[in-house]
Design an enzyme around this catalytic site. Structure first.
Site, short mmCIF file in Angstrom:
data_model
loop_
_atom_site.label_atom_id
_atom_site.label_comp_id
_atom_site.label_asym_id
_atom_site.label_seq_id
_atom_site.Cartn_x
_atom_site.Cartn_y
_atom_site.Cartn_z
N ASP A 5 20.79 19.74 25.95
CA ASP A 5 20.22 20.54 24.84
C ASP A 5 19.11 19.68 24.45
O ASP A 5 18.20 19.88 23.57
CB ASP A 5 21.11 20.51 23.64
CG ASP A 5 22.21 21.47 23.74
OD1 ASP A 5 22.03 22.34 24.61
OD2 ASP A 5 23.18 21.54 22.84
N THR A 53 19.53 3.99 14.64
CA THR A 53 20.40 4.38 13.85
C THR A 53 20.05 5.77 13.08
O THR A 53 20.64 5.95 11.81
CB THR A 53 20.32 3.15 12.44
OG1 THR A 53 19.06 3.26 12.00
CG2 THR A 53 20.83 1.91 12.93
N ASP A 91 13.46 8.19 3.46
CA ASP A 91 13.06 7.77 4.76
C ASP A 91 12.01 8.50 5.54
O ASP A 91 10.84 8.09 6.01
CB ASP A 91 14.43 8.01 5.79
CG ASP A 91 15.23 6.71 5.41
OD1 ASP A 91 14.84 5.78 4.64
OD2 ASP A 91 16.32 6.68 5.98
N GLY A 92 11.88 9.86 5.06
CA GLY A 92 11.04 10.53 5.73
C GLY A 92 9.48 10.54 5.22
O GLY A 92 8.49 10.32 5.85
N SER A 127 23.57 9.67 16.01
CA SER A 127 24.22 10.76 15.91
C SER A 127 24.59 11.48 17.23
O SER A 127 25.47 12.02 17.31
CB SER A 127 23.48 11.83 14.92
OG SER A 127 23.41 11.43 13.55
N GLN A 180 8.59 15.35 12.53
CA GLN A 180 7.78 15.83 11.44
C GLN A 180 6.69 16.28 12.35
O GLN A 180 5.71 17.15 11.73
CB GLN A 180 7.22 14.36 10.77
CG GLN A 180 8.43 13.84 9.92
CD GLN A 180 7.96 12.55 9.06
OE1 GLN A 180 7.00 12.03 9.42
NE2 GLN A 180 8.72 12.41 7.95
N ASN A 228 10.60 6.37 14.31
CA ASN A 228 11.97 6.54 14.82
C ASN A 228 12.22 6.97 16.27
O ASN A 228 12.97 6.12 16.98
CB ASN A 228 12.75 7.43 13.78
CG ASN A 228 13.40 6.62 12.74
OD1 ASN A 228 13.47 5.29 12.47
ND2 ASN A 228 13.92 7.49 11.69
N ASP A 229 11.78 7.93 16.55
CA ASP A 229 11.97 8.47 17.89
C ASP A 229 10.92 9.53 18.20
O ASP A 229 10.34 10.24 17.55
CB ASP A 229 13.69 8.97 17.88
CG ASP A 229 13.72 9.86 16.57
OD1 ASP A 229 13.14 10.79 16.24
OD2 ASP A 229 14.92 9.68 16.11
#
Length: 291
Positions: free
Chosen positions: A173, A184, A69-70, A189, A243, A143-144
């Site tokens: 945090d 997802t 995925d990365g 998480s 990243q 993603n985010d």
């Protein structure tokens, strides 16, 4: 659905980190399989992640990305600018974004040549860090975009607004702003909801909030989110897809909005997004009853 006319020659760009033996092996196997004289397919450029030129990419019909995925996420930031659809080939661990394995891609090649493919358009995010109204950082995300407390790891306080209206303050945090694709990933998480990848929306999810009432929230895709640090740590950072990162100061404003370009993904017709959720993340598994 892409066009259905027969292509004279299919032009591919190959992405992958060849320093990883299993990636180099998979690329070699695929390249041996698609010799142009046998299949009418031409590899116009082959390069590592973040190494391909924009000119080479724009000439490709599709980009085949080998890795996890990365690798796909890193490649997507380049490919989205040129509107090149991505064929993800999983040779990593989870491979949630990779729709194919090498054998499935070999079988799918005739459909690629004919243009009979389903291309999904996934929204991306744009992150800007402003200081006294001047932009000092910019990056896109598949993603985010998330802010983490960082050293010395005390809780931080963030003030948020949506479309210029105060949303709330978060002592935690940090927090995550996710796309439907990223719902997802880190957001899941952290306790966020799963969104269908076809949706156009953003999810704001706090990281370990110091309040039982601060729950994740879904907002419309065309909103503009602004985040200001009321209390930060020396190591507090903002990161896109984990990243690309930048340290934050209390006089910075983190602005998150929908990116004008989209991440184009070639879907594997043998599985749906719900199949992927079930097989790779174990979603909706039945309890393991004793027999």
């Amino acid at each position: 659905m892409a066009g259905t006319g027969e292509k004279k020659q299919l032009k591919l760009a190959i992405f992958g980190d060849r320093r990883k033996a299993y990636v180099a092996e998979a690329i070699g196997e695929f390249c041996d399989f698609i010799r142009p004289q046998r299949t009418g397919i031409k590899i116009i450029i082959s390069c590592g992640i973040d190494e391909c030129t924009e000119e080479g990419l724009r000439a490709a019909d599709y980009a085949v990305v080998f890795g996890g995925d990365g690798s796909i996420i890193a490649a997507a930031r380049q490919l989205s600018q040129g509107g090149v659809p991505v064929v993800g080939v999983n040779v990593g661990k989870l491979g949630y974004l990779a729709e194919f394995n090498v054998e499935e891609l070999k079988e799918y090649l005739p459909r690629l040549k004919r243009g009979k493919v389903i291309i999904e358009r996934r929204m991306m995010l744009l992150c800007r860090v402003l200081n006294r109204s001047k932009e000092r950082f910019r990056s896109t995300a598949v993603n985010d975009i998330f802010i983490t407390a960082g050293p010395p790891f005390r809780m931080i306080e963030l003030k948020m607004s949506v479309d210029g209206r105060h949303l709330g303050e978060c002592v935690s945090d940090g927090l995550v702003v996710s796309t439907p694709t990223g719902s997802t990933a880190y957001g899941l998480s952290a306790g966020g909801p799963i969104l269908s990848q076809e949706m156009k929306a953003m999810v704001i999810t706090p990281l370990c909030p110091h309040s039982l009432s601060f729950r994740p929230i879904v907002i419309k895709a065309d909103s503009v989110i602004e985040i200001r640090g009321v209390r930060l740590n020396k190591g507090t950072t903002v990161s896109t897809d984990g990243q690309v990162s930048e340290k934050l100061n209390t006089d910075d404003v983190v602005q998150v909005q929908r990116e004008r370009t989209e991440f184009l993904v070639v879907n594997n017709p043998i599985r749906s997004e719900w199949d992927t959720l079930a097989t790779k993340l174990g979603w909706a598994e039945k309890p393991k009853y004793k027999v």
